[in-house]
Design a protein around this motif. Structure first.
Motif, PDB file in Angstrom:
ATOM      1  N   SER A  75      18.914 -10.195 -21.926  1.00 45.06           N
ATOM      2  CA  SER A  75      20.421 -10.269 -22.348  1.00 45.06           C
ATOM      3  C   SER A  75      21.382  -9.186 -22.364  1.00 45.06           C
ATOM      4  CB  SER A  75      20.422 -11.044 -23.697  1.00 45.06           C
ATOM      5  OG  SER A  75      19.762 -10.136 -24.649  1.00 45.06           O
ATOM      6  N   ASP A  76      20.931  -7.950 -22.397  1.00 52.77           N
ATOM      7  CA  ASP A  76      21.915  -6.844 -22.284  1.00 52.77           C
ATOM      8  C   ASP A  76      22.338  -6.661 -21.099  1.00 52.77           C
ATOM      9  OD1 ASP A  76      21.149  -6.048 -25.169  1.00 52.77           O
ATOM     10  OD2 ASP A  76      19.854  -4.536 -24.363  1.00 52.77           O
ATOM     11  N   TYR A  77      21.911  -7.332 -19.873  1.00 56.36           N
ATOM     12  CA  TYR A  77      22.164  -6.902 -18.594  1.00 56.36           C
ATOM     13  C   TYR A  77      22.485  -8.263 -17.915  1.00 56.36           C
ATOM     14  CZ  TYR A  77      21.134  -2.419 -20.139  1.00 56.36           C
ATOM     15  OH  TYR A  77      20.856  -1.215 -20.585  1.00 56.36           O
ATOM     16  N   THR A  78      22.250  -9.311 -18.306  1.00 51.80           N
ATOM     17  CA  THR A  78      22.112 -10.589 -17.652  1.00 51.80           C
ATOM     18  C   THR A  78      23.199 -11.590 -18.325  1.00 51.80           C
ATOM     19  OG1 THR A  78      20.379 -11.551 -18.550  1.00 51.80           O
ATOM     20  CG2 THR A  78      19.901 -10.353 -16.664  1.00 51.80           C
ATOM     21  N   ARG A  79      23.781 -12.343 -17.428  1.00 52.37           N
ATOM     22  CA  ARG A  79      24.491 -13.715 -18.034  1.00 52.37           C
ATOM     23  C   ARG A  79      23.454 -14.666 -18.820  1.00 52.37           C
ATOM     24  NH1 ARG A  79      29.496 -13.139 -17.001  1.00 52.37           N
ATOM     25  NH2 ARG A  79      30.227 -11.933 -14.945  1.00 52.37           N
ATOM     26  N   PRO A  80      23.994 -15.526 -19.558  1.00 47.52           N
ATOM     27  CA  PRO A  80      23.207 -16.566 -20.275  1.00 47.52           C
ATOM     28  C   PRO A  80      22.199 -17.309 -19.139  1.00 47.52           C
ATOM     29  CG  PRO A  80      25.317 -16.704 -21.041  1.00 47.52           C
ATOM     30  CD  PRO A  80      25.483 -15.624 -19.961  1.00 47.52           C
ATOM     31  N   ILE A  81      20.762 -17.196 -19.659  1.00 45.83           N
ATOM     32  CA  ILE A  81      19.752 -17.740 -18.916  1.00 45.83           C
ATOM     33  C   ILE A  81      19.485 -19.252 -19.261  1.00 45.83           C
ATOM     34  CG2 ILE A  81      17.343 -17.579 -17.983  1.00 45.83           C
ATOM     35  CD1 ILE A  81      17.831 -14.375 -18.610  1.00 45.83           C
ATOM     36  N   SER A  82      19.357 -19.941 -18.615  1.00 43.37           N
ATOM     37  CA  SER A  82      18.831 -21.443 -18.850  1.00 43.37           C
ATOM     38  C   SER A  82      17.640 -21.420 -19.487  1.00 43.37           C
ATOM     39  CB  SER A  82      18.791 -22.583 -17.628  1.00 43.37           C
ATOM     40  OG  SER A  82      17.717 -22.140 -16.811  1.00 43.37           O
ATOM     41  N   ASN A  83      17.274 -22.470 -20.333  1.00 41.95           N
ATOM     42  CA  ASN A  83      15.935 -22.616 -21.052  1.00 41.95           C
ATOM     43  C   ASN A  83      14.780 -22.509 -20.190  1.00 41.95           C
ATOM     44  OD1 ASN A  83      16.612 -22.300 -23.523  1.00 41.95           O
ATOM     45  ND2 ASN A  83      16.761 -24.380 -24.195  1.00 41.95           N
TER      46      ASN A  83
END
Length: 204
Positions: A75-83
């Motif tokens: 999460s430090d380097y990516t946009r929000p991820i779907s479940n």
């Protein structure tokens, strides 16, 4: 410099020696759970450029990935991820997979160019995982290729050291590497797609 580190029980002093090289802008070659990789601290722009020159590519057009110490760094380097995507990643990592995800603004600009994505790995190899954890941020990673037309990846660390000793600051001898690269999964859209089949069997 060739440094022997045993995966079963990585020597903390040797790990710190490697991390010091990375923090000082060095380039290293290291074992993963697939093939040997070449990389550097992602925050060291000049080191990133050196790796790109060794690979004879432009940084912004390359497919360098980040090796993280664990899933919490994603999460430090990516946009929000779907479940569903997060469940897939959690099922596969640590392991021989690279996930292409939408990058956020923490990814250094020199990596992105026109791309808005980042490849993320969490390797199931205690040597590189210990290094990344001690460093405190991911290291940039790309595979060490062989010039042999039949054998795509060099597996012998001593041969790697012979070939690259003038180009990199440190080579880790972590035993023989594999000769099958990671499986790459593009998760930038709703449905994940395998874009390169490598090591690891994965049903999407």
């Amino acid at each position: 410099m060739l440094v022997k580190i045993y995966e079963e029980n990585p020597n903390e002093r040797e790990i710190r020696k490697v991390v010091d090289v990375l923090k000082n802008g060095g380039v290293i070659i290291y074992p993963t759970d697939t093939v040997y990789g070449i990389g550097c601290d992602i925050t060291q722009a000049k080191a990133v450029e050196r790796v790109a020159r060794i690979k004879q590519v432009q940084v912004e057009k390359s497919n360098f990935s980040f090796i993280c110490s664990d899933l919490s760094q994603l999460s430090d380097y990516t946009r929000p991820i779907s479940n569903p995507v997060f469940k897939l990643i959690r099922r596969c990592l640590p392991g021989p997979y690279t996930f292409i995800l939408n990058a956020n603004n923490n990814v250094p600009k020199y990596f992105k160019g026109k791309k808005k994505t980042v490849g993320i790995r969490v390797s199931d190899n205690r040597i590189i995982t210990s290094i990344v954890r001690e460093l405190g941020n991911p290291i940039m990673s790309t595979s060490v290729h062989d010039e042999d037309e039949i054998i795509e990846y060099t597996t012998d660390p001593e041969l790697i050291h012979e070939k690259f000793s003038d180009l990199v600051d440190l080579v880790i001898d972590g035993g023989y590497g594999g000769n099958l690269a990671s499986t790459v999964i593009d998760c930038t859209n709703e449905i994940p797609v395998i874009v390169r089949q490598g090591k690891g069997e994965l049903e999407l």
